[in-house]
Design an enzyme around this catalytic site. Structure first.
Site, short mmCIF file in Angstrom:
data_model
loop_
_atom_site.label_atom_id
_atom_site.label_comp_id
_atom_site.label_asym_id
_atom_site.label_seq_id
_atom_site.Cartn_x
_atom_site.Cartn_y
_atom_site.Cartn_z
N ARG A 153 -7.45 12.65 0.79
CA ARG A 153 -6.38 13.17 1.64
C ARG A 153 -5.00 12.62 1.25
O ARG A 153 -3.99 13.16 1.63
CB ARG A 153 -6.66 12.88 3.12
CG ARG A 153 -6.45 11.45 3.50
CD ARG A 153 -6.55 11.27 4.99
NE ARG A 153 -7.93 11.28 5.44
CZ ARG A 153 -8.34 10.58 6.49
NH1 ARG A 153 -7.48 9.88 7.19
NH2 ARG A 153 -9.60 10.58 6.85
N ASN A 163 0.85 -1.19 0.00
CA ASN A 163 0.00 0.00 0.00
C ASN A 163 0.89 1.25 0.00
O ASN A 163 1.73 1.42 0.89
CB ASN A 163 -0.90 -0.04 1.25
CG ASN A 163 -1.83 1.17 1.33
OD1 ASN A 163 -1.40 2.28 1.12
ND2 ASN A 163 -3.08 0.93 1.65
N ASP A 168 -0.18 4.52 -0.06
CA ASP A 168 -0.89 5.75 0.33
C ASP A 168 -0.01 6.75 1.07
O ASP A 168 -0.14 7.97 0.89
CB ASP A 168 -2.06 5.42 1.28
CG ASP A 168 -3.19 4.70 0.58
OD1 ASP A 168 -3.24 4.73 -0.67
OD2 ASP A 168 -4.02 4.09 1.28
N HIS A 169 0.87 6.25 1.94
CA HIS A 169 1.65 7.17 2.77
C HIS A 169 2.60 8.04 1.93
O HIS A 169 2.97 9.13 2.35
CB HIS A 169 2.46 6.41 3.81
CG HIS A 169 1.66 5.98 5.01
ND1 HIS A 169 0.31 6.19 5.13
CD2 HIS A 169 2.05 5.36 6.15
CE1 HIS A 169 -0.10 5.71 6.29
NE2 HIS A 169 0.93 5.20 6.93
N GLU A 197 -10.78 -9.98 3.18
CA GLU A 197 -9.52 -9.59 3.83
C GLU A 197 -9.80 -9.40 5.31
O GLU A 197 -10.63 -8.56 5.70
CB GLU A 197 -8.98 -8.29 3.21
CG GLU A 197 -7.71 -7.83 3.90
CD GLU A 197 -7.02 -6.64 3.21
OE1 GLU A 197 -7.23 -6.46 2.00
OE2 GLU A 197 -6.29 -5.93 3.90
N HIS A 208 -3.55 -4.89 7.79
CA HIS A 208 -3.62 -3.80 8.76
C HIS A 208 -2.70 -4.07 9.95
O HIS A 208 -2.85 -5.06 10.65
CB HIS A 208 -5.04 -3.55 9.29
CG HIS A 208 -5.20 -2.11 9.71
ND1 HIS A 208 -5.78 -1.16 8.91
CD2 HIS A 208 -4.79 -1.47 10.81
CE1 HIS A 208 -5.75 0.00 9.51
NE2 HIS A 208 -5.14 -0.15 10.67
N GLY A 209 -1.76 -3.17 10.12
CA GLY A 209 -0.86 -3.23 11.27
C GLY A 209 0.20 -4.31 11.19
O GLY A 209 0.87 -4.59 12.18
N GLU A 240 -8.62 0.22 -2.79
CA GLU A 240 -9.47 0.25 -1.59
C GLU A 240 -10.42 1.43 -1.73
O GLU A 240 -9.99 2.54 -2.08
CB GLU A 240 -8.62 0.46 -0.34
CG GLU A 240 -7.77 -0.72 0.03
CD GLU A 240 -6.97 -0.44 1.29
OE1 GLU A 240 -7.24 0.55 1.98
OE2 GLU A 240 -6.06 -1.22 1.56
N ARG A 292 -9.73 7.95 -1.02
CA ARG A 292 -10.77 8.33 -0.06
C ARG A 292 -11.66 9.44 -0.60
O ARG A 292 -11.23 10.21 -1.47
CB ARG A 292 -10.12 8.84 1.23
CG ARG A 292 -9.54 7.76 2.10
CD ARG A 292 -8.86 8.36 3.32
NE ARG A 292 -8.50 7.33 4.26
CZ ARG A 292 -9.28 6.91 5.25
NH1 ARG A 292 -10.46 7.48 5.46
NH2 ARG A 292 -8.88 5.96 6.05
N HIS A 334 -5.67 3.47 -1.64
CA HIS A 334 -6.99 3.81 -1.09
C HIS A 334 -7.33 5.21 -1.54
O HIS A 334 -6.71 6.19 -1.11
CB HIS A 334 -6.93 3.73 0.45
CG HIS A 334 -8.26 3.94 1.11
ND1 HIS A 334 -8.45 3.77 2.46
CD2 HIS A 334 -9.47 4.28 0.62
CE1 HIS A 334 -9.71 4.02 2.77
NE2 HIS A 334 -10.35 4.34 1.65
N THR A 374 -6.87 6.20 9.89
CA THR A 374 -6.75 5.12 8.93
C THR A 374 -8.01 4.27 9.08
O THR A 374 -8.85 4.58 9.91
CB THR A 374 -5.48 4.28 9.20
OG1 THR A 374 -5.40 3.21 8.25
CG2 THR A 374 -5.47 3.71 10.60
N THR A 375 -8.16 3.23 8.25
CA THR A 375 -9.35 2.39 8.36
C THR A 375 -9.37 1.75 9.75
O THR A 375 -8.42 1.08 10.13
CB THR A 375 -9.31 1.30 7.28
OG1 THR A 375 -8.94 1.89 6.04
CG2 THR A 375 -10.66 0.63 7.15
#
Ligand code: PXP
Length: 253
Positions: free
Chosen positions: A56, A14, A16-17, A159, A199-200, A77, A52, A50, A107-108
């Protein structure tokens, strides 16, 4: 129907960051596409983005450019909304992962809820996606009952939200959180669907997650980009790839 999972688990990265950092200045750098190319060179199997509602981080231009140049499957996403559906049908990523979206969240924060007519909207959405070759995944909490309710909707993958496991990692609740993931993975497989997780996840907690039966894909963002800041994208993706390859040796469906 679910495929047998032999060999290494697939890795989605991912990015996104990278877009978040770009948006912090409203400039053109750093370009998430550059991260996608480096992730591919380091062994990623797909790129996750993702888009959104509030844009953002990633936006439609990132998605379009990824589709044009990235030469890796894209997992988009998104929230289940008319605007995002239009974007998905236009850009045709290989996969769409539906996530809940709240404006205030960082985040989600949880898996999808199925109430409020969600399932009624989901079924026709999935068939419109399938008609143009997009596969649909649902991001869900490790809750077998909810998973069974969602599994007849035509999606081919669920997922599992590994956030609760990641938060519990190393503490007294870790075992219970992992057991919930294992039970849910068995349920997903018994419904004929593919099992993904995300996630995480980090280099520290990933090995335990790889023991989840039937796991075919993990999607990782934050920890890869965080480590890439210091060690570079290729090393950050490569160390996760190494863990997946190691765990894949001798794996059987
Ligand atoms: N999978 C889904 C569905 C997500 O929403 C996210 C966060 O965007 C991830 C995986 C990646 O989570 P993390 O950034 O914590 O690795």
């Amino acid at each position: 129907m679910g495929e047998a999972t032999f060999g290494p688990v697939r890795l989605g990265v991912n990015i996104d960051h990278v877009a978040t950092l770009r948006q912090a200045r409203g400039e053109f750098e750093p370009d998430p596409l550059f991260a996608a190319h480096l992730a591919r060179l380091a062994g990623a199997d797909q790129i996750v983005l993702h888009v959104r509602e509030d844009r953002r981080h990633a936006n439609e231009s990132d998605l379009r450019r990824l589709r044009e140049t990235a030469s890796l499957p894209v997992n988009l996403e998104m929230a289940l909304s008319p605007e995002m559906e239009l974007m998905a049908l236009e850009q045709r990523p290989e996969r769409v992962t539906l996530v809940p979206e709240r404006r205030q969240e960082r985040t989600t924060e949880g898996g999808l809820g199925l109430d409020g007519g969600f399932l009624d909207r989901l079924v026709p959405f999935v068939s419109r996606c399938r008609a143009v070759g997009i596969r649909v995944s649902l991001f869900m909490d490790p809750d077998p009952e909810m998973i069974v309710r969602a599994s007849g909707s035509g999606v081919d993958q669920i997922e599992l939200h590994t956030g609760p496991y990641a938060w519990a990692f190393g503490g007294p609740d870790e075992k219970g959180a992992l057991e919930a993931l294992v039970r849910s993975a068995e349920t997903i497989h018994s419904q004929g669907l593919l099992v993904a997780a995300g996630h995480g996840l980090t280099v520290h907690n990933l090995s335990t997650v790889l023991a989840i039966p039937r796991l075919s894909e993990v999607n990782i963002g934050h920890s890869i980009i965080a480590r890439a800041v210091f060690f570079g994208m290729r090393e950050a993706v490569g160390e996760i790839r190494g863990l997946l390859l190691g765990a894949g040796l001798g794996r059987r469906a």
